[in-house]
Design a protein around this motif. Structure first.
Motif, mmCIF file in Angstrom:
data_model
loop_
_atom_site.group_PDB
_atom_site.id
_atom_site.type_symbol
_atom_site.label_atom_id
_atom_site.label_comp_id
_atom_site.label_asym_id
_atom_site.label_seq_id
_atom_site.Cartn_x
_atom_site.Cartn_y
_atom_site.Cartn_z
ATOM 1 N N LYS A 43 12.879 4.694 4.750
ATOM 2 C CA LYS A 43 13.630 4.996 5.974
ATOM 3 C C LYS A 43 13.359 3.940 7.045
ATOM 4 N N ALA A 44 12.103 3.527 7.199
ATOM 5 C CA ALA A 44 11.755 2.518 8.202
ATOM 6 C C ALA A 44 12.465 1.197 7.927
ATOM 7 N N GLY B 150 0.791 -1.228 0.000
ATOM 8 C CA GLY B 150 0.000 0.000 0.000
ATOM 9 C C GLY B 150 0.817 1.270 0.000
ATOM 10 N N VAL B 151 2.092 1.193 -0.411
ATOM 11 C CA VAL B 151 2.964 2.360 -0.302
ATOM 12 C C VAL B 151 2.428 3.561 -1.093
ATOM 13 N N GLY B 152 1.801 3.337 -2.222
ATOM 14 C CA GLY B 152 1.272 4.437 -3.026
ATOM 15 C C GLY B 152 0.122 5.172 -2.349
ATOM 16 N N CYS C 94 3.507 -1.001 5.562
ATOM 17 C CA CYS C 94 3.663 -1.288 6.992
ATOM 18 C C CYS C 94 4.777 -2.306 7.221
ATOM 19 N N ILE C 95 5.169 -2.408 8.483
ATOM 20 C CA ILE C 95 6.111 -3.426 8.928
ATOM 21 C C ILE C 95 5.469 -4.109 10.135
ATOM 22 N N ASP D 296 0.928 2.902 7.853
ATOM 23 C CA ASP D 296 0.483 4.090 7.111
ATOM 24 C C ASP D 296 1.669 4.895 6.579
ATOM 25 N N LEU D 297 2.629 4.179 6.005
ATOM 26 C CA LEU D 297 3.854 4.823 5.528
ATOM 27 C C LEU D 297 3.781 5.113 4.032
#
Length: 182
Positions: free
Chosen positions: A140-141, A76-78, A83-84, A132-133
Motif C-alpha cells: 500500500k505504501a 525486511g518485509v517478512g 521501509c521507504i 517497520d512495514l
C-alpha cells in the motif's frame, strides 16, 4: 546522535504519508547509531561531545540537504521491517560531520543491534518516510508514495540522546536529550 531536519520544501502529501507509515517519528538523520554505554561513562561522553560542538565551525550554522533519491527497501518485509527512504544527494559537509562524530564515539563499540554498525560505516544520509512495514503495508505504501517526493531540508541542530531503555518515550523525553546548535 542525530539531526533534526527542517523540511523547507516538501510535497504537500508527505506529512500525511508519514503519519500513516512512519509515525511517530520526526524527520531526522541518524549520524551515530545506538550503542550501549556504561552509565559511569556518560559524563565523559557528554564532555567529549560538548567539546566537539564548541569547536565546530559550520558555515552559516546550518547544512542544506537535498533529498531526491528514493529507496524502496523490501528486504525486511517478512520481519515487518520494510521501509521507504528518501536519500540525500551527496553532501560532503554532512558526511564529514558524521565521520567526525563516529570517530569521537570510537571508544564505544557495543551497538544496540549488530547491523547498525554497517549502517554507520556505509553512511547514506536520508529521511525515513515509512518503516517497520509488513507485506500488506509495504504494498500500500508503494502505491501511495508519489513521484513528486523531492524535499529540501535544513539541519541546524544535532541531538545527543542518552536513554536507559530504547523506547519511544525515553527517546522523546527532553531530560534525555542534549541539543547542540550548529
Amino acid at each position: 546522535i542525530y539531526t533534526r531536519v527542517k523540511l523547507i520544501k516538501k510535497p504537500i502529501w508527505l506529512d500525511d504519508f508519514c503519519r500513516i507509515y512512519n509515525q511517530p517519528y520526526d524527520y531526522h538523520i541518524t549520524l551515530v547509531q545506538s550503542r550501549f554505554i556504561d552509565e559511569a561513562e556518560i559524563p565523559k561522553l557528554k564532555e567529549k561531545v560538548d567539546k566537539f560542538f564548541a569547536e565546530l565551525d559550520i558555515n552559516e550554522h546550518m547544512i542544506e540537504v537535498d533529498f531526491s533519491i528514493p529507496i524502496i527497501d523490501d528486504e525486511g518485509v517478512g520481519e515487518s521491517e520494510a521501509c521507504i527512504l528518501i536519500n540525500a544527494k551527496k553532501n560532503d559537509e554532512l558526511i564529514n560531520l558524521q565521520k567526525s562524530l563516529v570517530e569521537l564515539m570510537s571508544d564505544y563499540t557495543e551497538f544496540f543491534k549488530p547491523k547498525l554498525e554497517e549502517y554507520e560505516i556505509n553512511f547514506e544520509p536520508h529521511i525515513t518516510v515509512a518503516m517497520d512495514l509488513n507485506q500488506t503495508q509495504f504494498d500500500k505504501a508503494k502505491k501511495d508514495f508519489k513521484d513528486n517526493f523531492q524535499c529540501m531540508g535544513v539541519v541546524d541542530e544535532i541531538i545527543l540522546s542518552v536513554v536507559k531503555e530504547i523506547t519511544l518515550e525515553e527517546s522523546k523525553n527532553p531530560d534525555n536529550l542534549t541539543i547542540y546548535k550548529l
